[in-house]
Write a protein that holds these residues in place. Structure first.
Motif, PDB file in Angstrom:
ATOM      1  N   LEU A  60       0.806  -1.223   0.000  1.00  0.00           N
ATOM      2  CA  LEU A  60       0.000   0.000   0.000  1.00  0.00           C
ATOM      3  C   LEU A  60       0.839   1.272   0.000  1.00  0.00           C
ATOM      4  N   ARG A  61       1.927   1.222   0.739  1.00  0.00           N
ATOM      5  CA  ARG A  61       2.675   2.451   0.977  1.00  0.00           C
ATOM      6  C   ARG A  61       3.124   3.175  -0.288  1.00  0.00           C
ATOM      7  N   PRO A  62       3.683   2.453  -1.298  1.00  0.00           N
ATOM      8  CA  PRO A  62       4.202   3.195  -2.453  1.00  0.00           C
ATOM      9  C   PRO A  62       3.126   3.792  -3.356  1.00  0.00           C
ATOM     10  N   ILE A  63       1.868   3.450  -3.181  1.00  0.00           N
ATOM     11  CA  ILE A  63       0.826   4.000  -4.060  1.00  0.00           C
ATOM     12  C   ILE A  63       0.661   5.497  -3.777  1.00  0.00           C
ATOM     13  N   PRO A  64       0.923   6.341  -4.744  1.00  0.00           N
ATOM     14  CA  PRO A  64       0.741   7.775  -4.506  1.00  0.00           C
ATOM     15  C   PRO A  64      -0.742   8.094  -4.322  1.00  0.00           C
ATOM     16  N   SER A  65      -1.065   8.847  -3.309  1.00  0.00           N
ATOM     17  CA  SER A  65      -2.488   9.066  -3.030  1.00  0.00           C
ATOM     18  C   SER A  65      -3.181   9.818  -4.160  1.00  0.00           C
ATOM     19  N   VAL A  66      -2.423  10.681  -4.855  1.00  0.00           N
ATOM     20  CA  VAL A  66      -3.020  11.419  -5.969  1.00  0.00           C
ATOM     21  C   VAL A  66      -3.497  10.450  -7.055  1.00  0.00           C
ATOM     22  N   ALA A  67      -2.755   9.352  -7.221  1.00  0.00           N
ATOM     23  CA  ALA A  67      -3.147   8.361  -8.224  1.00  0.00           C
ATOM     24  C   ALA A  67      -4.445   7.653  -7.850  1.00  0.00           C
ATOM     25  N   LEU A  68      -4.821   7.760  -6.601  1.00  0.00           N
ATOM     26  CA  LEU A  68      -6.047   7.096  -6.147  1.00  0.00           C
ATOM     27  C   LEU A  68      -7.280   7.973  -6.348  1.00  0.00           C
ATOM     28  N   ILE A  69      -7.063   9.224  -6.726  1.00  0.00           N
ATOM     29  CA  ILE A  69      -8.200  10.162  -6.803  1.00  0.00           C
ATOM     30  C   ILE A  69      -9.321   9.658  -7.736  1.00  0.00           C
ATOM     31  N   PRO A  70      -8.994   9.262  -8.979  1.00  0.00           N
ATOM     32  CA  PRO A  70     -10.087   8.794  -9.855  1.00  0.00           C
ATOM     33  C   PRO A  70     -10.844   7.611  -9.251  1.00  0.00           C
ATOM     34  N   LEU A  71     -10.087   6.678  -8.713  1.00  0.00           N
ATOM     35  CA  LEU A  71     -10.702   5.497  -8.107  1.00  0.00           C
ATOM     36  C   LEU A  71     -11.630   5.899  -6.962  1.00  0.00           C
ATOM     37  N   ALA A  72     -11.144   6.811  -6.124  1.00  0.00           N
ATOM     38  CA  ALA A  72     -11.939   7.234  -4.978  1.00  0.00           C
ATOM     39  C   ALA A  72     -13.193   7.977  -5.437  1.00  0.00           C
ATOM     40  N   LEU A  73     -13.079   8.758  -6.499  1.00  0.00           N
ATOM     41  CA  LEU A  73     -14.246   9.500  -6.995  1.00  0.00           C
ATOM     42  C   LEU A  73     -15.321   8.532  -7.462  1.00  0.00           C
ATOM     43  N   VAL A  74     -14.876   7.474  -8.135  1.00  0.00           N
ATOM     44  CA  VAL A  74     -15.837   6.474  -8.608  1.00  0.00           C
ATOM     45  C   VAL A  74     -16.495   5.784  -7.416  1.00  0.00           C
ATOM     46  N   MET A  75     -15.669   5.432  -6.447  1.00  0.00           N
ATOM     47  CA  MET A  75     -16.196   4.630  -5.345  1.00  0.00           C
ATOM     48  C   MET A  75     -16.937   5.458  -4.295  1.00  0.00           C
ATOM     49  N   LEU A  76     -16.468   6.663  -4.039  1.00  0.00           N
ATOM     50  CA  LEU A  76     -17.038   7.427  -2.921  1.00  0.00           C
ATOM     51  C   LEU A  76     -17.861   8.626  -3.364  1.00  0.00           C
ATOM     52  N   GLY A  77     -17.822   8.946  -4.636  1.00  0.00           N
ATOM     53  CA  GLY A  77     -18.604  10.076  -5.097  1.00  0.00           C
ATOM     54  C   GLY A  77     -17.862  11.384  -4.949  1.00  0.00           C
ATOM     55  N   PHE A  78     -18.603  12.489  -5.082  1.00  0.00           N
ATOM     56  CA  PHE A  78     -17.976  13.803  -5.170  1.00  0.00           C
ATOM     57  C   PHE A  78     -18.106  14.620  -3.886  1.00  0.00           C
ATOM     58  N   GLY A  79     -18.599  14.033  -2.840  1.00  0.00           N
ATOM     59  CA  GLY A  79     -18.761  14.756  -1.579  1.00  0.00           C
ATOM     60  C   GLY A  79     -17.441  14.940  -0.859  1.00  0.00           C
ATOM     61  N   PRO A  80     -17.486  15.636   0.263  1.00  0.00           N
ATOM     62  CA  PRO A  80     -16.259  15.883   1.025  1.00  0.00           C
ATOM     63  C   PRO A  80     -15.624  14.610   1.567  1.00  0.00           C
ATOM     64  N   GLU A  81     -16.427  13.524   1.689  1.00  0.00           N
ATOM     65  CA  GLU A  81     -15.819  12.316   2.256  1.00  0.00           C
ATOM     66  C   GLU A  81     -14.690  11.775   1.376  1.00  0.00           C
ATOM     67  N   THR A  82     -14.772  12.046   0.072  1.00  0.00           N
ATOM     68  CA  THR A  82     -13.720  11.567  -0.822  1.00  0.00           C
ATOM     69  C   THR A  82     -12.385  12.242  -0.517  1.00  0.00           C
ATOM     70  N   LYS A  83     -12.427  13.572  -0.425  1.00  0.00           N
ATOM     71  CA  LYS A  83     -11.152  14.252  -0.202  1.00  0.00           C
ATOM     72  C   LYS A  83     -10.621  13.965   1.197  1.00  0.00           C
ATOM     73  N   ILE A  84     -11.540  13.795   2.144  1.00  0.00           N
ATOM     74  CA  ILE A  84     -11.089  13.458   3.492  1.00  0.00           C
ATOM     75  C   ILE A  84     -10.437  12.078   3.510  1.00  0.00           C
ATOM     76  N   THR A  85     -11.108  11.120   2.861  1.00  0.00           N
ATOM     77  CA  THR A  85     -10.562   9.763   2.832  1.00  0.00           C
ATOM     78  C   THR A  85      -9.166   9.743   2.219  1.00  0.00           C
ATOM     79  N   LEU A  86      -9.026  10.426   1.088  1.00  0.00           N
ATOM     80  CA  LEU A  86      -7.726  10.409   0.426  1.00  0.00           C
ATOM     81  C   LEU A  86      -6.662  11.138   1.248  1.00  0.00           C
ATOM     82  N   ALA A  87      -7.072  12.233   1.883  1.00  0.00           N
ATOM     83  CA  ALA A  87      -6.106  12.949   2.726  1.00  0.00           C
ATOM     84  C   ALA A  87      -5.707  12.093   3.928  1.00  0.00           C
ATOM     85  N   VAL A  88      -6.671  11.356   4.479  1.00  0.00           N
ATOM     86  CA  VAL A  88      -6.359  10.447   5.588  1.00  0.00           C
ATOM     87  C   VAL A  88      -5.337   9.411   5.118  1.00  0.00           C
ATOM     88  N   TYR A  89      -5.609   8.871   3.941  1.00  0.00           N
ATOM     89  CA  TYR A  89      -4.698   7.853   3.398  1.00  0.00           C
ATOM     90  C   TYR A  89      -3.275   8.409   3.279  1.00  0.00           C
TER      91      TYR A  89
END
Ligand SMILES: Nc1ncnc2c1ncn2[C@@H]1O[C@H](COP(=O)(O)OP(=O)(O)OP(=O)(O)O)[C@@H](O)[C@H]1O
Ligand SMILES: [Mg+2]
Lengths: 210, 266
Positions: A60-89
């Motif tokens: 998990l560690r080497p995955i750049p969180s920015v690269a996860l943005i599209p995936l997170a948008l698909v899975m979590l939608g466009f609300g604030p929870e997406t950016k929070i989740t990715l920032a937490v990661y």
């Protein structure tokens, strides 16, 4: 641009965007601390658990969180929870690794001192290992805050989530094309990063005066 | 007089390296016993088995009291830098009510003359003062036995004398039983009511010597007294032999005999 800065700083809309970003950032850092510090304490004090989870972490560690943005948008939608989740990661790793590192660096003589005064494993964890780890944890949080801010603004820019500093910058660029507003947004983002960084450094200095 | 500590045939082996080879001795209540031995002979190992930090491979340690306290040589690492001096002294007293904790810490700091430094951090103090904090912390715990591992080996000579006298005063005033490990022969004679001389590794008891000096000691007059000088040379001679192989027991018995004559006649 300086005039625009003054104008924007007194504008309620801009203020709302800034608050949205800062608030989400603080929430993300808080969640990251709540997850990473206890995990770090467990992984740092129980080598068996550390071995068992090593593969997952190394993956998990080497995955750049920015690269996860599209995936997170698909899975979590466009609300604030997406950016929070990715920032937490993004914020998890520096805190986690600094906590583990701090436990590795714990002086055996401090542990022995505590043991001779009758402390058990749990007592040592909370009264020796944790306070000893705190400066390292604070450094981890400082690094995490910077990374989390980057991820947060990136998500806001990419996800057009209607709120946040990143959204403001994006909108200023694509709508009226106001370069001065883009710059103001960028400068304010930088200032937030700077303030967080310096504030946390101050806290660490206070704690680790030795 | 009752025994505070009884050690019976205590032995410890690291892997296949024998560090202590069967030690038997007692420490009486109120006594200050010094353990001397050549460098690396297993003194710290002995102290660690007594304090329960490591489990000895064989033998028995019996403490007639609920708990003991340890003062290590390395005060810098053994004090907690995030706590104040007072916080450090209160560290072992967690189970007591706050007021009682305060009282005991204040008392112990007074014994070692550090009342004024209570709010400071350990690293703001000199080495000698830091070691006094460590001693205060141990005393505040009210141990049945105070164990010290080369407690004054990391301070300068002047401070060392001061700390030695402080230890003698404190233990006399508060009737503390103390076991001090040292490699300094002079220090063992100056501090001790009794000296246990160990052989080089594996540590065995070479001699168990009463110190024929008055309880009141003085850095100048005691160190030049005949009894002091005679005993110091005895211990030095015992330590220089340091051949762990053949017939330690026999040789030690002979030495003990000749010693008891000289020491009691001096
Ligand atoms: N954890 C350990 N594992 C293996 N060997 C050890 C360990 N601790 C100590 N030893 C060995 O046991 C012997 C005795 O060590 P110890 O530290 O008890 O001696 P000491 O008399 O306190 O020495 P010093 O005068 O240097 O303080 C030494 O040879 C040391 O190398
Ligand atoms: Mg030693």
């Amino acid at each position: 641009m300086f005039g625009e800065l003054v104008t924007q700083l007194s504008s309620p809309t801009f203020f709302r965007h800034v608050v949205a970003t800062v608030l989400a950032l603080l929430i993300a850092i808080g969640i990251a601390i709540a997850i990473a510090v206890p995990s770090g304490l467990v992984l740092g004090s129980l080598p068996a658990v550390r071995h068992a989870t090593r593969a997952v972490i190394e993956f998990l560690r080497p995955i750049p969180s920015v690269a996860l943005i599209p995936l997170a948008l698909v899975m979590l939608g466009f609300g604030p929870e997406t950016k929070i989740t990715l920032a937490v990661y993004a914020a998890l790793w520096p805190i986690l690794f600094n906590t583990i590192y701090a436990l590795d660096e714990l002086d055996p003589l401090q542990v022995e001192t505590a043991r001779t005064f009758g402390l058990g494993r749990v007592g040592i964890l909370f009264r020796v290992a944790l306070p000893n780890a705190l400066p390292f944890v604070l450094t981890g949080i400082r690094l995490a805050a910077t990374t989390a801010l980057i991820v947060m603004v990136s998500v806001e820019i990419m996800a057009s989530s209607q709120t946040g500093l990143g959204f403001f910058i994006m909108e200023a660029r694509s709508g009226p094309g106001r370069m001065d507003q883009v710059l103001v947004g960028t400068v304010v983002a930088g200032v937030i990063g700077l303030l967080l960084n310096n504030g946390l450094e101050q806290v660490r200095r206070r704690w680790v005066a030795w | 007089m009752s025994n505070m500590l009884e050690v019976a045939d205590l032995g410890h082996t690291y892997g296949d390296y024998e560090a202590i080879g069967g030690l038997t001795f007692d420490v009486r209540a109120g006594e200050l016993v010094c353990v001397v031995g050549p460098s690396g002979c297993g003194k710290s190992t002995l102290l660690r088995t007594i304090s329960g930090l490591i489990k000895p491979t064989r033998g028995d340690v019996r403490l007639n009291g609920s708990h003991l306290a340890v003062v290590f040589q390395d005060y810098q690492r053994s004090l907690f830098p995030w706590l104040t001096v007072q916080g450090n002294v209160e560290f072992p007293l967690r189970s007591l009510p706050r007021a009682e904790r305060r009282k005991r810490a204040a008392e112990a700091l007074e014994w070692v003359g550090l009342t004024a430094a209570a709010r400071k951090r350990p690293w703001q103090l000199s080495g000698g003062m830091q070691q006094r904090v460590a001693i205060a912390r141990a005393l505040a715990f009210r141990p049945a036995l105070l164990l010290m591992d080369e407690p004054f080996a990391s301070v300068d000579a002047q401070t060392r004398f001061e700390l030695e006298d402080l230890l003698l005063r404190v233990r006399r005033e508060h009737d503390t039983t103390v076991l001090v490990v040292t490699h300094d022969i002079d220090e063992s004679v100056y501090l001790g009511d009794r000296i246990l001389v160990l052989s080089s590794s594996p540590a065995r008891l070479v001699a168990n010597l009463e110190v024929p000096l008055p309880a009141e000691r003085d850095q100048v007059t005691t160190r030049t007294a005949d009894g002091f000088v005679a005993l110091r040379s005895k211990v030095a001679r015992l330590l220089n032999v340091g051949k762990p192989s053949m017939d330690v027991e026999k040789w030690a018995a002979a030495e003990r005999e000749s010693l008891s004559e000289t020491v009691s006649s001096s």
